[in-house]
Design an enzyme around this catalytic site. Structure first.
Site, short mmCIF file in Angstrom:
data_model
loop_
_atom_site.label_atom_id
_atom_site.label_comp_id
_atom_site.label_asym_id
_atom_site.label_seq_id
_atom_site.Cartn_x
_atom_site.Cartn_y
_atom_site.Cartn_z
N ARG A 71 0.84 -1.20 0.00
CA ARG A 71 0.00 0.00 0.00
C ARG A 71 0.87 1.25 0.00
O ARG A 71 1.82 1.35 0.77
CB ARG A 71 -0.92 -0.01 1.23
CG ARG A 71 -1.88 -1.18 1.17
CD ARG A 71 -2.92 -1.15 2.24
NE ARG A 71 -3.72 -2.39 2.14
CZ ARG A 71 -4.70 -2.72 2.96
NH1 ARG A 71 -5.04 -1.90 3.96
NH2 ARG A 71 -5.36 -3.84 2.79
N ARG B 18 2.26 1.26 10.42
CA ARG B 18 1.82 1.68 9.09
C ARG B 18 3.00 1.53 8.14
O ARG B 18 3.93 2.34 8.16
CB ARG B 18 1.34 3.14 9.14
CG ARG B 18 0.68 3.62 7.86
CD ARG B 18 0.15 5.04 8.02
NE ARG B 18 -0.88 5.12 9.04
CZ ARG B 18 -2.18 4.86 8.82
NH1 ARG B 18 -2.58 4.53 7.62
NH2 ARG B 18 -3.05 4.93 9.79
N GLU C 221 -6.08 -1.75 14.50
CA GLU C 221 -6.89 -2.55 13.58
C GLU C 221 -6.05 -3.68 13.00
O GLU C 221 -5.04 -3.44 12.34
CB GLU C 221 -7.41 -1.65 12.44
CG GLU C 221 -8.26 -2.43 11.45
CD GLU C 221 -8.60 -1.62 10.21
OE1 GLU C 221 -8.53 -0.37 10.28
OE2 GLU C 221 -8.92 -2.24 9.19
N SER D 12 -10.43 -6.68 9.18
CA SER D 12 -11.60 -6.01 8.68
C SER D 12 -12.39 -7.07 7.95
O SER D 12 -11.88 -7.72 7.06
CB SER D 12 -11.14 -4.91 7.73
OG SER D 12 -12.21 -4.13 7.34
N ARG E 268 0.54 -5.37 13.01
CA ARG E 268 -0.05 -4.88 14.26
C ARG E 268 -0.29 -6.02 15.24
O ARG E 268 -0.26 -5.81 16.46
CB ARG E 268 -1.35 -4.13 13.96
CG ARG E 268 -1.06 -2.86 13.15
CD ARG E 268 -2.31 -2.24 12.59
NE ARG E 268 -1.98 -1.14 11.68
CZ ARG E 268 -2.87 -0.54 10.89
NH1 ARG E 268 -4.13 -0.94 10.90
NH2 ARG E 268 -2.49 0.45 10.11
#
Length: 430
Positions: free
Chosen positions: A266, A281, A353, A356, A395
């Site tokens: 990403r 991140r 997070e 998802s 994470r």
RNA sequence: GGAGGGGUGGCAGAGUGGACGAAUGCAUCGGUCUUGAAAACCGACGUGGGUGCGAGCCCACCGUGGGUUCGAAUCCCACCCCCUCCGCCA
């Protein structure tokens, strides 16, 4: 085409509202309606002209077959009429192509409406559905990046040298932990939950990226290999859901469930400067993704089941987490309903997070033309697609390090991962 | 990368510029026959779109996109994919 032309015509008000709820410009709905009307108009005129042209051509064929001279006067007269019609057809077709392209584009920009019970709003409207475990206090705990560096598990500085900021290198026990988590996740999904394991390509073509909705909604988040017109996947969802693009699945094939490990890439455009420390991140990370194809009536139950499968991993890792039902503007373009799983990281005192889980209903399936037959004689109908991370590694790794750190700077390895560490019990200073 | 061959319905596989949305076989579904099953026989059987209350009618689709033609599965061009051989290579 994503929500479907039928629905566009039948429920424009609902779509306008649902589009606005997601924070998008509801004007696309009216643009699409207008283009659809023009398209149908052109289609009717064009089809009538084509019927006329086909008829004329047929007459020429019949004349020639029954002995007329193909270069004679009789055939020449017939040609005059059909040439004139053929020219009209060319004009209509050109106009139709323009309108069609504009309509396709507009339809791609109408988001999937959220389920009725999804809260409307932004982050503040998210609902905490449940919490599991006790979020540990910070006490003397340190952030994961300090420990990981001390223990030689993660090297961000050298990663920056060889690639750039946000490209961590995992070394020694750090690398072993990656491998352990990936292996254990896949083992649970395949052996206990019956999913089929997939090891997909990490570069995909534009059709695939469009199928799952990365194009046009999240195009600037993907790395592009322009020379070959390929995209680095932001999640295994893209190649795995596209496995069945343009297919009609046989009756009885559903549900189909996959579990796929892949690296994910990403660009994090617009997030520069956020979460620069540690691995919260990053541009490349590892993830195991679950993807389901189910009958339309079964997607709601499937969403809950997938969520449970992701939760089971966190529970067995002994990590405190909470489940959030995401509000409309937090949900993105293609989801109808989405749960986020956030794990507690005591060293940084934040919920992170790690998963998802989403129900797309028939939205992706329509884009990708994934259908099934309810029974052998039945008409094909769209399937429902879902997916969920289980889990994203960085994470999770951060939470493990911070949760299991000891006062002496070592890290206790969670029970379930020890078989992947040669039965070691802890990661200590070398 | 080079040379050659090939992409047609769920599968296999014909296809001469006009009768082709496409022979035939298999599979599938319905029926006849049978105590039941098999076999045999009869029939149905692609996808998408437009229009109509409806039976229906019309349009498009033979890997993809262009072109030639009154008319293209069929001829021409480009691209993609698969197979065989050669080269290179983890």
């Amino acid at each position: 085409m994503s929500v479907g032309l039928q629905r566009l015509r039948d429920e424009p008000d609902m779509l306008r509202r649902a589009t606005a709820d997601k924070g998008e410009d509801a004007g696309v709905v009216d643009r699409a309606l207008d283009l659809d009307a023009r398209r149908r108009d052109l289609l009717a005129t064009g089809d009538a002209l084509k019927a006329e042209r086909n008829d004329a051509s047929r007459k020429i064929g019949e004349a020639v077959r029954s002995g007329a001279d193909p270069n004679g006067i009789q055939v020449a007269e017939l040609k005059v009429a059909s040439t004139r019609v053929a020219a009209l057809v060319t004009g209509i077709d050109a106009e139709l192509a323009t309108v069609q392209a504009a309509l396709d584009d507009a339809m791609l920009r109408i988001p999937n409406p959220a389920d009725p019970d999804v809260p409307v709003g932004g982050e503040e409207a998210n609902v905490i559905v449940r919490t599991w475990g006790d979020p540990l206090p910070r006490d003397q705990r340190r952030p994961h990046w300090e420990l990981a560096e001390e223990l030689g598990m993660i090297d961000n500085v050298r990663g920056a040298k060889i690639t750039g900021s946000g490209w961590p290198v995992y070394l020694g026990a750090g690398s072993n932990l990656q491998r352990a988590l990936i292996g254990w996740f896949l083992d649970v999904h395949t052996r206990e939950s019956g999913m089929t394991e997939v090891w997909p390509p990490v570069l995909v073509n534009a059709d695939s990226a469009r199928g799952t909705g990365q194009i046009p909604d999240k195009e600037d988040q993907m790395y592009v290999a322009t020379r070959d017109d390929l995209y680095l996947i932001p999640t295994a969802e893209v190649p795995v859901t596209n496995l069945h693009r343009d297919e009609i699945l046989e009756a009885g094939a559903l549900p189909i469930r996959y579990a796929a490990y892949s690296a994910s890439f990403r660009r994090e455009a617009g997030a520069a400067g956020r979460d620069t420390r540690g691995i919260l991140r990053v541009h490349q990370f590892d993830k195991v993704e679950m993807v389901s194809f189910v009958r339309p009536g079964e997607s709601e139950a499937e969403l809950e089941w997938l969520t449970e499968r992701a939760e089971a991993l966190l529970q067995r890792l002994g990590l405190a987490y909470r489940v959030l039902l995401m509000a409309t503007r937090e949900m993105g373009f293609v989801q109808a309903r989405k749960y986020d799983l956030e794990v507690w990281a005591p060293g940084v005192e934040r919920w992170l997070e790690v998963s998802s889980v989403s129900n797309f209903r028939d939205y992706q399936a329509r884009r990708m033309a994934i259908r099934h037959r309810a029974d052998a004689a039945g008409k094909p109908q769209l399937v429902h697609t879902l997916n969920g991370s289980a889990l994203a590694l960085p994470r999770t790794v951060a939470a493990i390090i911070e949760t299991y750190q000891q006062p002496d700077g070592s890290i206790v390895i969670p029970d379930v991962l020890r078989p992947y560490f040669g039965d070691r019990e802890r990661i200590g200073p070398a």
